[in-house]
Design an enzyme around this catalytic site. Structure first.
Site, PDB file in Angstrom:
ATOM      1  N   CYS A 227       0.835  -1.205   0.000  1.00 17.69           N
ATOM      2  CA  CYS A 227       0.000   0.000   0.000  1.00 17.69           C
ATOM      3  C   CYS A 227       0.870   1.256   0.000  1.00 17.69           C
ATOM      4  O   CYS A 227       1.381   1.670   1.045  1.00 17.69           O
ATOM      5  CB  CYS A 227      -0.929  -0.013   1.213  1.00 17.69           C
ATOM      6  SG  CYS A 227      -1.948   1.471   1.314  1.00 17.69           S
TER       7      CYS A 227
ATOM      8  N   CYS B  87      -0.371   4.124   2.169  1.00 11.41           N
ATOM      9  CA  CYS B  87      -0.142   3.962   3.608  1.00 11.41           C
ATOM     10  C   CYS B  87       1.325   4.197   3.966  1.00 11.41           C
ATOM     11  O   CYS B  87       1.632   4.796   4.988  1.00 11.41           O
ATOM     12  CB  CYS B  87      -0.469   2.535   4.063  1.00 11.41           C
ATOM     13  SG  CYS B  87      -1.926   1.825   3.316  1.00 11.41           S
ATOM     14  N   ASP B  88       2.222   3.673   3.154  1.00 13.63           N
ATOM     15  CA  ASP B  88       3.616   3.571   3.593  1.00 13.63           C
ATOM     16  C   ASP B  88       4.606   4.425   2.807  1.00 13.63           C
ATOM     17  O   ASP B  88       5.777   4.508   3.189  1.00 13.63           O
ATOM     18  CB  ASP B  88       4.059   2.093   3.525  1.00 13.63           C
ATOM     19  CG  ASP B  88       3.203   1.213   4.425  1.00 13.63           C
ATOM     20  OD1 ASP B  88       2.775   1.704   5.487  1.00 13.63           O
ATOM     21  OD2 ASP B  88       2.956   0.051   4.077  1.00 13.63           O
TER      22      ASP B  88
END
Ligand code: NAP
Length: 314
Positions: A135, A138-139
């Site tokens: 992701c 997200c990261d």
């Protein structure tokens, strides 16, 4: 003996399912949550979560999902580390089969999520959250001025590659063929970005690094034409080879789209069966964020509550 009929059974325990549980429990609907194969959902395979409002210093994904669960339990939602084997949605009360037990429910909220497809390498699962991610949204932030790879040739890979250029010093798309699957416009955007290059006809054979000592340091690439292998240093690998909705339980029972996502109402969480609601990634092909999943879990609980008021079982 009369059978016990639950007001709400929630299937799935990511942000959507557990938010639905919090709302349903606070509405005195005494929900039962069957958590499924991956209790806590996809966030349990990520490390820091920095974009969930309310956690200004970030929080670890598994810890956040423990907090969601605790919050649901505080209002007496029953949560079980059990997996639903089968559902019967032909009439109310619906039947939910778990092991050798059958549970009856006036309403069901389906929050079984989607799973990011992974390459299936042992080194990939070992380094997941330690340099390997499924992701970028997200990261990506953790890879400021780092060299990252992204695997895949579809629109997701292009979109995530472009997103990653906001942080990373360079982004190499690793694609197994010599032609991208992505739409022309997304290809152009990615290929015109000076920070992005493509490593054609290549797959990752192995990821290198130690989760307890700095995480990922590189990969072993394999040329899919010649079979030759080579080592490439990098700080991060993002896998963007598609998602699979976890909807097998509902095939033939709820209307699904061609990819297997549950079809919900335009501005609510209703499905093709009255009294069955769906929330989170199982019905979201666009946003797929913890906070949007939680929002739709809240909607599903409110929709179920409203439905119960208007459709009491005799
Ligand atoms: P996708 O279109 O199915 O593409 C998956 C990519 O991953 C393909 O290039 C595929 O390679 C590769 N792949 C699959 N399995 C692999 C493996 N085991 N090893 C290496 N590579 C592998 O999936 P997606 O990109 O997630 O997109 C899903 C849908 O959402 C698509 O309809 C897409 O158009 C849409 N979407 C749209 C946007 C947008 O318009 N902004 C953004 C994201 C997604 P091959 O090409 O060789 O099969």
């Amino acid at each position: 003996m009369t059978k016990k009929i639950q007001k709400v059974i929630i299937i799935g325990s990511g942000p959507a399912g557990l938010t639905a549980a919090i709302y349903a429990a606070r509405a005195n609907l005494n929900p039962i949550v069957f958590e499924g194969l991956q209790p806590g959902g996809q966030l349990t395979i990520t490390t820091d979560v920095e974009n969930y409002p309310g956690f200004p210093d970030g929080i670890m994904g598994p810890e956040m999902m423990d907090l969601f669960r605790k919050q649901a339990q505080r209002f007496e939602a029953e949560t079980h580390f059990l997996t639903v084997d089968k559902v019967d949605l032909t009439e109310r009360p619906f039947k939910v089969f778990v092991g050798d037990k059958i549970h009856h429910a006036e309403t069901i909220i389906v929050s079984t999520g989607a799973s990011a497809q992974l390459l299936g390498l042992e080194s990939e699962s070992k380094l997941m959250g330690y340099g390997v991610s499924a992701c970028a949204t997200c990261d990506g932030f953790f890879f400021k001025e780092k060299k990252v790879l992204i695997v895949g040739g579809g629109d997701s890979a292009m979109e995530e590659a472009i997103f990653l250029t906001k942080f990373a010093s360079s982004v190499s798309i690793v694609h197994r063929r010599d032609e991208l699957r992505a739409s022309k416009i997304m290809q152009e955007r990615a290929l015109n970005n000076p920070k992005i290059d493509v490593i054609w006809n290549s797959s990752i054979e192995r990821m290198i690094g130690d989760p307890s000592n700095g995480g990922l340091t590189g990969v072993v690439l394999k040329d899919t034409v010649s079979g030759e292998t080579s080592e490439l240093k990098c700080d991060g690998v993002f896998i963007a080879i598609g998602h699979t909705p976890n909807s097998d339980l509902f095939r033939g029972k709820l209307d699904l789209d061609e990819k297997g996502y549950i079809i919900t109402g335009a501005d609510n969480t209703s499905t093709s069966v009255d009294g069955v609601f769906a929330s989170g990634d199982i019905q979201d092909t666009v946003y797929r964020q913890a906070v949007t999943a939680a929002g739709s879990g809240c909607m599903a609980a409110l929709d179920a509550e409203h439905f119960l008021e208007n459709n009491p079982l005799d």
